[in-house]
Motif scaffolding. Structure first.
Motif, PDB file in Angstrom:
ATOM      1  N   GLY A  10       0.832  -1.196   0.000  1.00 52.21           N
ATOM      2  CA  GLY A  10       0.000   0.000   0.000  1.00 52.21           C
ATOM      3  C   GLY A  10       0.861   1.239   0.000  1.00 52.21           C
ATOM      4  N   ARG A  11       0.522   2.196  -0.840  1.00 52.86           N
ATOM      5  CA  ARG A  11       1.306   3.432  -0.904  1.00 52.86           C
ATOM      6  C   ARG A  11       1.141   4.284   0.361  1.00 52.86           C
ATOM      7  NH1 ARG A  11       3.463   5.703  -5.569  1.00 52.86           N
ATOM      8  NH2 ARG A  11       4.157   4.038  -6.961  1.00 52.86           N
ATOM      9  N   ARG A  12       0.053   4.064   1.108  1.00 51.57           N
ATOM     10  CA  ARG A  12      -0.174   4.829   2.329  1.00 51.57           C
ATOM     11  C   ARG A  12       0.235   4.064   3.582  1.00 51.57           C
ATOM     12  NH1 ARG A  12      -5.986   8.028   1.553  1.00 51.57           N
ATOM     13  NH2 ARG A  12      -5.412   9.156  -0.348  1.00 51.57           N
ATOM     14  N   ASP A  13       1.014   3.033   3.423  1.00 49.29           N
ATOM     15  CA  ASP A  13       1.468   2.224   4.547  1.00 49.29           C
ATOM     16  C   ASP A  13       2.434   3.032   5.417  1.00 49.29           C
ATOM     17  OD1 ASP A  13       2.455   0.267   6.285  1.00 49.29           O
ATOM     18  OD2 ASP A  13       2.404  -1.287   4.741  1.00 49.29           O
ATOM     19  N   GLN A  14       2.094   3.197   6.694  1.00 46.02           N
ATOM     20  CA  GLN A  14       2.936   3.949   7.618  1.00 46.02           C
ATOM     21  C   GLN A  14       3.907   3.060   8.387  1.00 46.02           C
ATOM     22  OE1 GLN A  14       0.797   7.119   9.934  1.00 46.02           O
ATOM     23  NE2 GLN A  14      -1.032   6.154   9.070  1.00 46.02           N
ATOM     24  N   LEU A  15       3.850   1.762   8.155  1.00 46.31           N
ATOM     25  CA  LEU A  15       4.655   0.834   8.933  1.00 46.31           C
ATOM     26  C   LEU A  15       5.705   0.101   8.109  1.00 46.31           C
ATOM     27  CD1 LEU A  15       1.735  -0.594  11.067  1.00 46.31           C
ATOM     28  CD2 LEU A  15       3.495   1.016  11.802  1.00 46.31           C
ATOM     29  N   VAL A  16       5.370  -0.262   6.891  1.00 43.86           N
ATOM     30  CA  VAL A  16       6.319  -0.904   5.986  1.00 43.86           C
ATOM     31  C   VAL A  16       6.470  -0.003   4.768  1.00 43.86           C
ATOM     32  CG1 VAL A  16       6.717  -2.869   4.451  1.00 43.86           C
ATOM     33  CG2 VAL A  16       5.879  -3.259   6.776  1.00 43.86           C
ATOM     34  N   SER A  17       7.678   0.432   4.511  1.00 40.87           N
ATOM     35  CA  SER A  17       7.923   1.391   3.445  1.00 40.87           C
ATOM     36  C   SER A  17       7.641   0.800   2.068  1.00 40.87           C
ATOM     37  CB  SER A  17       9.379   1.852   3.498  1.00 40.87           C
ATOM     38  OG  SER A  17       9.719   2.578   2.337  1.00 40.87           O
ATOM     39  N   TYR A  18       7.005   1.600   1.214  1.00 43.50           N
ATOM     40  CA  TYR A  18       6.819   1.168  -0.168  1.00 43.50           C
ATOM     41  C   TYR A  18       8.159   1.019  -0.875  1.00 43.50           C
ATOM     42  CZ  TYR A  18       5.751   1.163  -5.093  1.00 43.50           C
ATOM     43  OH  TYR A  18       5.701   0.822  -6.416  1.00 43.50           O
ATOM     44  N   ARG A  19       9.163   1.748  -0.404  1.00 41.33           N
ATOM     45  CA  ARG A  19      10.484   1.612  -1.010  1.00 41.33           C
ATOM     46  C   ARG A  19      10.990   0.173  -0.940  1.00 41.33           C
ATOM     47  NH1 ARG A  19      13.049   4.384   2.387  1.00 41.33           N
ATOM     48  NH2 ARG A  19      14.001   2.632   3.496  1.00 41.33           N
ATOM     49  N   MET A  20      10.571  -0.546   0.105  1.00 45.79           N
ATOM     50  CA  MET A  20      11.015  -1.927   0.253  1.00 45.79           C
ATOM     51  C   MET A  20      10.381  -2.842  -0.794  1.00 45.79           C
ATOM     52  SD  MET A  20      13.082  -1.284   2.502  1.00 45.79           S
ATOM     53  CE  MET A  20      13.746  -2.945   2.564  1.00 45.79           C
ATOM     54  N   ALA A  21       9.299  -2.388  -1.416  1.00 49.19           N
ATOM     55  CA  ALA A  21       8.665  -3.182  -2.467  1.00 49.19           C
ATOM     56  C   ALA A  21       9.628  -3.405  -3.625  1.00 49.19           C
ATOM     57  CB  ALA A  21       7.400  -2.487  -2.960  1.00 49.19           C
ATOM     58  N   GLN A  22      10.400  -2.393  -3.939  1.00 50.90           N
ATOM     59  CA  GLN A  22      11.341  -2.514  -5.037  1.00 50.90           C
ATOM     60  C   GLN A  22      12.412  -3.567  -4.743  1.00 50.90           C
ATOM     61  OE1 GLN A  22      12.697   1.477  -6.212  1.00 50.90           O
ATOM     62  NE2 GLN A  22      11.056   2.281  -4.927  1.00 50.90           N
ATOM     63  N   ARG A  23      12.926  -3.544  -3.527  1.00 48.61           N
ATOM     64  CA  ARG A  23      13.946  -4.544  -3.179  1.00 48.61           C
ATOM     65  C   ARG A  23      13.328  -5.940  -3.152  1.00 48.61           C
ATOM     66  NH1 ARG A  23      17.964  -4.715   2.148  1.00 48.61           N
ATOM     67  NH2 ARG A  23      18.990  -6.680   1.555  1.00 48.61           N
ATOM     68  N   ALA A  24      12.112  -6.056  -2.622  1.00 44.67           N
ATOM     69  CA  ALA A  24      11.460  -7.365  -2.565  1.00 44.67           C
ATOM     70  C   ALA A  24      11.238  -7.925  -3.964  1.00 44.67           C
ATOM     71  CB  ALA A  24      10.132  -7.259  -1.819  1.00 44.67           C
ATOM     72  N   ALA A  25      10.802  -7.060  -4.891  1.00 44.85           N
ATOM     73  CA  ALA A  25      10.547  -7.522  -6.256  1.00 44.85           C
ATOM     74  C   ALA A  25      11.827  -7.996  -6.932  1.00 44.85           C
ATOM     75  CB  ALA A  25       9.896  -6.407  -7.070  1.00 44.85           C
ATOM     76  N   ARG A  26      12.959  -7.406  -6.552  1.00 47.90           N
ATOM     77  CA  ARG A  26      14.240  -7.839  -7.118  1.00 47.90           C
ATOM     78  C   ARG A  26      14.759  -9.110  -6.452  1.00 47.90           C
ATOM     79  NH1 ARG A  26      15.382  -2.189  -6.597  1.00 47.90           N
ATOM     80  NH2 ARG A  26      16.560  -2.651  -4.684  1.00 47.90           N
ATOM     81  N   THR A  27      14.347  -9.343  -5.200  1.00 51.93           N
ATOM     82  CA  THR A  27      14.928 -10.432  -4.412  1.00 51.93           C
ATOM     83  C   THR A  27      14.217 -11.759  -4.636  1.00 51.93           C
ATOM     84  OG1 THR A  27      15.643  -8.855  -2.719  1.00 51.93           O
ATOM     85  CG2 THR A  27      15.531 -11.178  -2.089  1.00 51.93           C
ATOM     86  N   PHE A  28      12.886 -11.758  -4.575  1.00 51.31           N
ATOM     87  CA  PHE A  28      12.148 -12.999  -4.809  1.00 51.31           C
ATOM     88  C   PHE A  28      12.267 -13.346  -6.283  1.00 51.31           C
ATOM     89  CE2 PHE A  28      10.268 -11.478  -0.889  1.00 51.31           C
ATOM     90  CZ  PHE A  28      10.054 -12.646  -0.166  1.00 51.31           C
ATOM     91  N   ARG A  29      12.735 -14.534  -6.579  1.00 53.00           N
ATOM     92  CA  ARG A  29      13.160 -14.877  -7.944  1.00 53.00           C
ATOM     93  C   ARG A  29      12.006 -14.952  -8.934  1.00 53.00           C
ATOM     94  NH1 ARG A  29      16.185 -20.423  -7.474  1.00 53.00           N
ATOM     95  NH2 ARG A  29      16.986 -19.437  -5.579  1.00 53.00           N
TER      96      ARG A  29
END
Length: 371
Positions: A264-283
């Motif tokens: 969620g773009r309005r997530d105050q607890l888990v950064s949306y920035r981490m979505a980019q790293r997750a998408a690169r990490t999970f194969r």
């Protein structure tokens, strides 16, 4: 043996403690005794007997009720079950008092092994996302697909609203907070939690709010409530500091199952920035962005989450190869959904975030809200 035939199962009508927990229409609770733990499992009857199984895992301070809005939308596609992790929801504390990420993952694995339900479509939100990532990495034979909603994966910079997670893990902080907040009503606590966890708290209906207040009142009476919350927060922080093969990011690299990442773009607890790293990490991953959602997208926009999972299910059934679509957009239910496939995400994001069900000055989660 199916999960409903486990010899250690008690139905909701046979278990005196289960009657105090809200059960939505079509749901059933049962208690499953396993070595060292007793788990409460929330189930829905599948539309057909031959549907593949799914298991839903909540976040810190949450419970299996967090999935009650999503599960009915998937009745035609999976045989869904949601588990209360030890010490949360209606599950009692573990015998050994271990609330680490590894211990929670072990509880999920033990249940799947005992129920003989694997491989399952595995879902996790926030803390549950960290737990299910570890399960998928350690036991690929138990996981068909992995769906992570705002998963709590380590990051160095934390948002101010997420700082209480780290503070709660410090010795003595929970005791200080309970004394400080002794006069707060359950309604005040719930409003604070919802303001933090939802992108738009106004989407919560009056009935859902009343149910949340009742559940908060019930949880505050549990003698182990703060201990379970504190030790699980400490377990999450400890997992963030692990390196080497036990690192959550290293384990994410080892996940073989097709993975759906929902942020969620309005997530105050888990950064949306981490979505980019997750998408690169999970194969084998695809990233879904819900611009209006907060930390619990499966509750705010269950139709959208159900829709993108059904697409994952359909694609997983078509081919074992990667989907090479670079970008697609669609509208699902009330939420506008932007989809980036195979780690091709846009560069925008918000400030960093940690994981907690109630930041700021309010701690403790009502049903349907957890991190």
């Amino acid at each position: 043996m199916s999960s409903t035939e486990l010899p250690s199962v008690l139905t909701a009508t046979a278990s005196p403690k289960a009657s105090a927990v809200r059960v939505a229409p079509g749901e059933r609770l049962r208690s499953v005794r396993l070595p060292g733990i007793t788990l409460t499992v929330r189930t829905r009857p599948p539309a057909r007997e031959d549907l593949p199984p799914a298991l839903f895992v909540h976040g810190l301070g949450g419970s299996s009720q967090n999935w009650s809005s999503l599960m009915p939308l998937l009745d035609e596609f999976v045989a869904g079950e949601a588990v209360d992790l030890p010490g949360f929801g209606d599950s009692p504390p573990p015998d050994d008092g271990n609330y680490s990420i590894t211990a929670h993952a072990r509880a999920v694995i033990r249940y799947l092994e005992a129920a003989e339900r694997g491989p399952v479509h595995l879902f996790g939100n926030s803390l549950g996302g960290a737990v299910t990532t570890r399960v998928a990495a350690l036991r690929p034979d138990l996981v068909r697909t992995l769906t992570l909603v705002s998963p709590a994966l380590p990051e160095l910079r934390v948002q101010r609203t997420a700082v209480p997670t780290g503070l709660l893990a410090l010795p003595g902080v929970a005791g200080l907070f309970t004394r400080f907040s002794r006069g707060w009503s359950a309604e005040q606590r719930v409003r604070g939690v919802m303001a933090l966890c939802y992108g738009d708290p106004a989407r919560v209906t009056e009935e859902a709010f009343r149910n949340a207040v009742e559940e908060m009142e019930r949880r505050l009476q549990l003698p182990y409530f703060w201990d379970a919350l504190t030790r699980s927060a400490r377990g999450l922080v400890d997992a963030y500091t692990l390196g080497g093969q036990h690192s959550l990011w290293r384990q994410a690299e080892r996940v073989l199952a097709p993975t759906l990442l929902i942020y969620g773009r309005r997530d105050q607890l888990v950064s949306y920035r981490m979505a980019q790293r997750a998408a690169r990490t999970f194969r084998d991953s695809r990233l879904v962005t819900l611009p209006e959602a907060g930390h619990v997208a499966m509750m705010e926009y269950p139709e959208a989450v159900a829709g993108v999972f059904r697409e994952l299910l359909a694609d997983a059934g078509k081919s074992n190869g990667a989907n090479n679509v670079e970008h697609a957009e669609s509208v699902v239910g009330a939420g506008r959904v932007a989809v980036r496939e195979r780690g091709s995400v846009d560069g925008s994001g918000s400030a960093g975030g940690d994981d907690f069900a109630a930041g700021g000055s309010v701690m403790g989660s009502p049903p349907g809200v957890g991190s």
